[in-house]
Design an enzyme around this catalytic site. Structure first.
Site, PDB file in Angstrom:
ATOM      1  CB  SER A 151      74.235  29.803  42.145  1.00 44.41           C
ATOM      2  OG  SER A 151      74.046  28.979  41.003  1.00 44.41           O
ATOM      3  CE1 TYR A 164      69.054  30.646  42.192  1.00 43.69           C
ATOM      4  CE2 TYR A 164      70.746  29.875  40.673  1.00 43.69           C
ATOM      5  CZ  TYR A 164      70.183  29.885  41.931  1.00 43.69           C
ATOM      6  OH  TYR A 164      70.745  29.134  42.933  1.00 43.69           O
TER       7      TYR A 164
END
Length: 259
Positions: A151, A164
């Site tokens: 990500s 995350y």
């Protein structure tokens, strides 16, 4: 040698076996189809049986070899069981793609142990355990490809990056550690770093048209990503062509990260 034969020698996945977690939706679905249509026999691992069956059925309509495993990758026992069931379809894999993930993003001050543990279990522990199960075998056979989907939050913190972002940053470090361990034996380990892609994982953002437009404007190509945008990069990293590429983070983001 014809151009078709040359390209086939570089990029064909004929005779290879791939396991793709999270391969029945979003980016994982796009990668699953790309690997299968490039010749690999693909085992799709995810939770929802209906989506899995649909994915495999569509691949078989294209003449691909595919199978599915319904599994809970949020527990270590679930990961281990999924790995053993996956090899029953076509044998030990040559390619492992870790795309399954969870995107829980409470503000840092509200980040509880349950969110932290759930995030790390699925986004980091599962790829590690699958790598430990399949990586040594790949090394013994002299060929392997491990691909993680990470990500933008692995590289910069924004929009409540929280657990995350930590999990995805750690996943990129895992790829480098795996590369150090196994690349001398023909196993490359890399990550693909998406920009904003309208998938079920990003439902919160994709439901806001203004935010979607703003994210598209941040790219250099003027649009947000699609699952099929990852097909070429995935086939490249899974094929013989990427034999000298390892420990790398490859951005497939339309220039989002540099604009």
């Amino acid at each position: 040698m014809t151009s078709q034969a040359y390209l086939s020698e570089l990029f064909s996945l004929e005779g290879r076996v791939a396991v793709v977690t999270g391969g029945s939706s979003g980016i994982g679905r796009g990668i699953t189809e790309a690997l299968a249509r490039a010749g690999a026999s693909v085992v799709v691992v995810a939770r929802r049986k209906a989506e899995l069956a649909t994915t495999v059925g569509e691949l078989e309509e294209h003449g691909c070899r595919a199978a599915w495993v319904s599994a809970d990758l949020s527990t270590r026992d679930g990961v281990r069981a999924a790995a053993e069931e996956a090899v029953e379809a076509f044998g030990e894999p040559d390619i492992l793609v870790n795309c399954a993930g969870i995107n829980l993003r409470p503000p840092m001050s509200e980040l509880g142990e349950d969110v932290w543990d759930t995030t790390m279990a699925l986004n980091l522990d599962a790829p590690h355990l699958l790598g430990q199960r399949f990586g040594p075998g790949m090394a013994e056979r002299g060929f392997g490809r491990i691909i993680h989907i990470t990500s933008q939050q692995a590289h910069r913190a924004f929009v409540h990056s929280g657990a995350y972002g930590v999990s995805k940053g750690a996943l990129e470090s895992l790829a480098r550690s795996q590369a150090e361990a196994w690349s001398p034996h023909g196993v490359t380990c890399n990550t693909l770093v998406p920009g904003f892609v309208m998938t079920p994982l990003n439902t919160r953002l994709s439901s806001d048209p203004e935010k979607v437009a703003a994210l598209a404007a941040r790219t250099m190509v003027g649009r947000n990503g699609l699952a099929e945008d990852f097909a070429g990069a995935a086939v490249f990293l899974a094929s013989r062509a990427s034999g000298y590429v390892t420990g790398q983070s490859i951005f497939v983001d339309g220039g989002f990260s540099v604009h």
